[in-house]
Motif scaffolding. Structure first.
Motif, short mmCIF file in Angstrom:
data_model
loop_
_atom_site.label_atom_id
_atom_site.label_comp_id
_atom_site.label_asym_id
_atom_site.label_seq_id
_atom_site.Cartn_x
_atom_site.Cartn_y
_atom_site.Cartn_z
N SER A 183 0.64 -1.31 -0.01
CA SER A 183 -0.01 0.05 0.00
C SER A 183 0.78 1.33 -0.04
N TYR A 184 0.22 2.33 -0.28
CA TYR A 184 1.01 3.57 -0.31
C TYR A 184 1.54 3.85 0.80
N GLN A 185 0.98 3.71 2.02
CA GLN A 185 1.11 4.10 3.43
C GLN A 185 2.60 3.27 3.76
N THR A 186 2.30 2.03 3.54
CA THR A 186 3.55 1.15 3.83
C THR A 186 4.72 1.59 2.89
N ASN A 187 4.56 1.82 2.00
CA ASN A 187 5.68 2.49 0.94
C ASN A 187 6.49 3.42 1.26
N CYS A 188 5.60 4.40 2.18
CA CYS A 188 6.22 5.62 2.47
C CYS A 188 7.03 5.58 3.86
N ILE A 189 7.18 4.35 4.37
CA ILE A 189 7.74 4.13 5.70
C ILE A 189 9.17 4.12 5.18
N GLU A 190 10.01 4.86 5.88
CA GLU A 190 11.74 5.10 5.62
C GLU A 190 12.47 4.17 6.04
N ASP A 191 12.04 3.57 7.12
CA ASP A 191 13.06 2.62 7.99
C ASP A 191 12.80 1.28 7.05
N GLU A 193 13.93 -1.78 7.69
CA GLU A 193 13.38 -3.13 8.34
C GLU A 193 12.01 -3.05 8.74
N GLU A 194 11.59 -1.88 9.34
CA GLU A 194 10.16 -1.80 9.49
C GLU A 194 9.25 -1.88 8.25
N LYS A 195 9.53 -1.20 7.28
CA LYS A 195 8.82 -1.30 6.07
C LYS A 195 8.72 -2.76 5.60
N LEU A 196 9.87 -3.40 5.50
CA LEU A 196 9.75 -4.91 5.21
C LEU A 196 8.88 -5.62 5.85
N GLU A 197 8.79 -5.44 7.20
CA GLU A 197 7.85 -6.20 8.05
C GLU A 197 6.31 -5.83 7.58
N ARG A 198 6.15 -4.54 7.40
CA ARG A 198 4.78 -4.02 7.00
C ARG A 198 4.45 -4.69 5.53
N ILE A 199 5.49 -4.68 4.79
CA ILE A 199 5.26 -5.47 3.32
C ILE A 199 4.79 -6.78 3.54
N ILE A 200 5.44 -7.52 4.36
CA ILE A 200 5.01 -9.00 4.48
C ILE A 200 3.86 -9.17 5.17
N ASP A 201 3.36 -8.17 6.03
CA ASP A 201 1.91 -8.35 6.52
C ASP A 201 0.96 -8.24 5.31
N GLU A 202 1.14 -7.28 4.62
CA GLU A 202 0.29 -7.15 3.58
C GLU A 202 0.56 -8.38 2.57
N THR A 203 1.54 -8.83 2.09
CA THR A 203 1.78 -9.72 1.06
C THR A 203 1.41 -11.04 1.50
N LEU A 204 1.58 -11.72 2.64
CA LEU A 204 1.46 -13.05 2.96
C LEU A 204 0.05 -13.33 2.69
N PRO A 205 -0.93 -12.80 2.79
CA PRO A 205 -2.39 -13.14 2.43
C PRO A 205 -2.78 -12.90 1.07
N ALA A 206 -1.89 -12.28 0.18
CA ALA A 206 -2.24 -12.02 -0.97
C ALA A 206 -1.87 -13.28 -2.01
#
Length: 499
Positions: A183-191, A193-206
């Protein structure tokens, strides 16, 4: 079949038809490009300073426009940053691609309205070439992920500014936005490692079907998924069937990536840069990258051995030879003129013109005159790993050791293994043997007892991630240099050595 895959096939045929047309007459289209960009920019500050109105032929252009790096172009860029129009290209750029240079600090690379299609249509055309060749478009109906920098943009003199990968997010066609991750919100995370964890949250069910990014960061994404799930990627994403990558040679990462995935998936190599999208793999049966000769860039090539000469030879596309290393120079509708992007390439085909990327002009080792380049170390490691199939490499870099505590000087290889070879000494000997076969000067130095055989320093897990984090370059489009002619990176990695 979904609507995307249905529409893709006729569009792919159209794209390939256009590509065949210009690639059949490369010289004609390159000279047409040169004429167009020179005529368009003749009334700009740069055009007036370099007598564009007097340029009729390529020879005229070479007389009026010298080769430049970013530092030499900076005075013009600074005028654009001040808000002045008509400096390098008519009007103002649509964007600045912000990137960091090793000697120039932060660089602001202009992207104009006219150059936008080069950056963003070329990535599309790479995928369409695959669809046309294979007839497979079903991956377009699944979820797509682009591991990239933040799409949040700043403004410099009213010009939107950010990383190229972040700018790219604003250019994704509407038909793909509905199935794009994250998502746009996740992509905007600068850190990262934090961003990667949120990406995984979003992509695991997809139902992920296409994954795109630089190989080491794709590997990091896969590692985190496996740590969470305990599964191979093919079992987490059963519909995953396309990997799009660029920025580095894929071969050193292939074994580890394919082990993580659990199978070999089709892939497309691309050659994007902040300065322009230069080439892409247009066939699954050919590893070469099709040089894009009709997208607003006029290419020049300098033999690498002449690059640092006062007046190096400058060649247009029809003057290059197969198998020789060249530094890439571009002139474009982004307002870059005689611009050295710092990369080296080798032509492997002229019909059509196809290249492989061989390294960086300033990334080499020549502490003793050996002038080892990136292509040579990557190929030596690749050949060595064929003989040690149990070995898998996460990342590596090479530096000279000129003043060892004892013994002769040597090249030191810093390697992080996912799986080390069973016999490290035999692996090291084979790697040195392969290096001697790749570089005759290195061979002479070894046989002449000027250098001793290379040394491998094995690094602990996540050594390169920790190093990049310490440099503030973790994630995004940043990558570790393959070669350094000094010990800066080597010194930073000392604390991560296992043996």
């Amino acid at each position: 079949m979904g609507i995307r895959s249905v529409l893709a096939k006729p569009f792919a045929a159209y794209v390939v038809s256009k590509t065949r047309k210009w690639s059949a007459e490369p010289g004609k289209y390159q000279l047409k490009t040169l004429s167009n960009i020179v005529q368009t920019a003749k009334s700009t500050s740069f055009g007036r300073d370099h007598q564009f109105a007097d340029i009729r032929r390529y020879d005229d252009f070479k007389k009026h426009v010298p080769i430049r790096d970013y530092e030499a172009l900076r005075p013009y860029v600074e005028k654009v940053i001040e808000g002045k129009p008509d400096i390098l290209w008519p009007g103002k750029p649509a964007y600045f691609a912000k990137t960091s240079g090793t000697t120039s600090g932060t660089k602001y690379i202009p992207i104009t309205k006219e150059s936008l299609p080069n950056h963003f249509n070329s990535a599309r055309d790479a995928v369409m070439s695959y669809v046309h060749e294979t007839g497979n478009a079903r991956f377009l109906d699944g979820n797509l992920i682009f591991l990239s920098g933040s799409p949040e943009l700043d403004e410099v003199a009213g010009i939107k500014t950010g990383r190229l990968s972040g700018i790219s997010n604003h250019q994704v066609p509407a038909i793909l936005k509905t199935n794009q991750k994250p998502s746009y919100q996740t992509n905007c995370i600068e850190d990262w490692e934090e961003k990667l964890e949120r990406i995984i949250d979003e992509t695991l069910p997809a139902p992920m079907s296409l994954i795109s990014g630089i190989p080491p960061w794709v590997q990091m994404y896969f590692d985190r998924i496996q740590a969470r799930t305990g599964k191979k990627i093919k079992d987490v994403f059963p519909h995953f069937e396309m990997l799009v990558y660029g920025g580095v040679n894929f071969e050193p990462y292939r074994a580890k990536l394919e082990d993580s995935i659990g199978k070999r998936v089709p892939s497309i190599e691309t050659y994007p840069a902040s300065e322009g999208f230069l080439a892409y793999q247009n066939s699954q049966t050919d590893p070469g990258l099709l040089l894009l000769l009709n997208t607003g860039i006029f290419f020049e090539f300098i033999p690498t051995e002449e690059y640092f000469n006062e007046n190096p030879t400058r060649l247009c596309i029809e003057e290059v030879e197969l198998g020789k290393n060249y530094a890439v120079i571009i002139n474009s509708n982004a307002g870059l003129w005689g611009y050295s992007i710092g990369d080296t390439v080798k032509f492997i085909n002229k019909n059509p013109y196809k290249i492989i990327v061989t390294g960086r002009i300033k990334h080499y080792i020549s502490a003793f005159g050996e002038h080892v380049i990136g292509e040579e170390v990557e190929r030596a490691l690749q050949h060595t790993m064929v003989k040690f199939p149990e070995a898998a490499v996460v990342e590596f870099t090479v530096a000279p050791q000129v003043t060892p505590a004892e013994g002769l000087p040597h090249h030191e290889w810093f390697i992080e293994f996912a799986n080390p070879p069973h016999d490290m000494q035999a692996f090291s000997r084979e790697l040195d043997k392969q290096m001697q076969s790749q570089n005759v000067y290195y061979d002479d130095l070894i046989t002449g007892n000027i250098l001793r055989v290379l040394k491998i320093s094995t690094l602990k897990k996540n050594a390169f991630i920790d190093y990049m984090k310490s440099e503030g370059k973790l994630g995004g489009q940043n990558k570790v240099p393959r070669l350094s002619n000094d010990r800066k990176i080597a010194t930073a990695l000392q604390a991560h050595i296992i043996f």
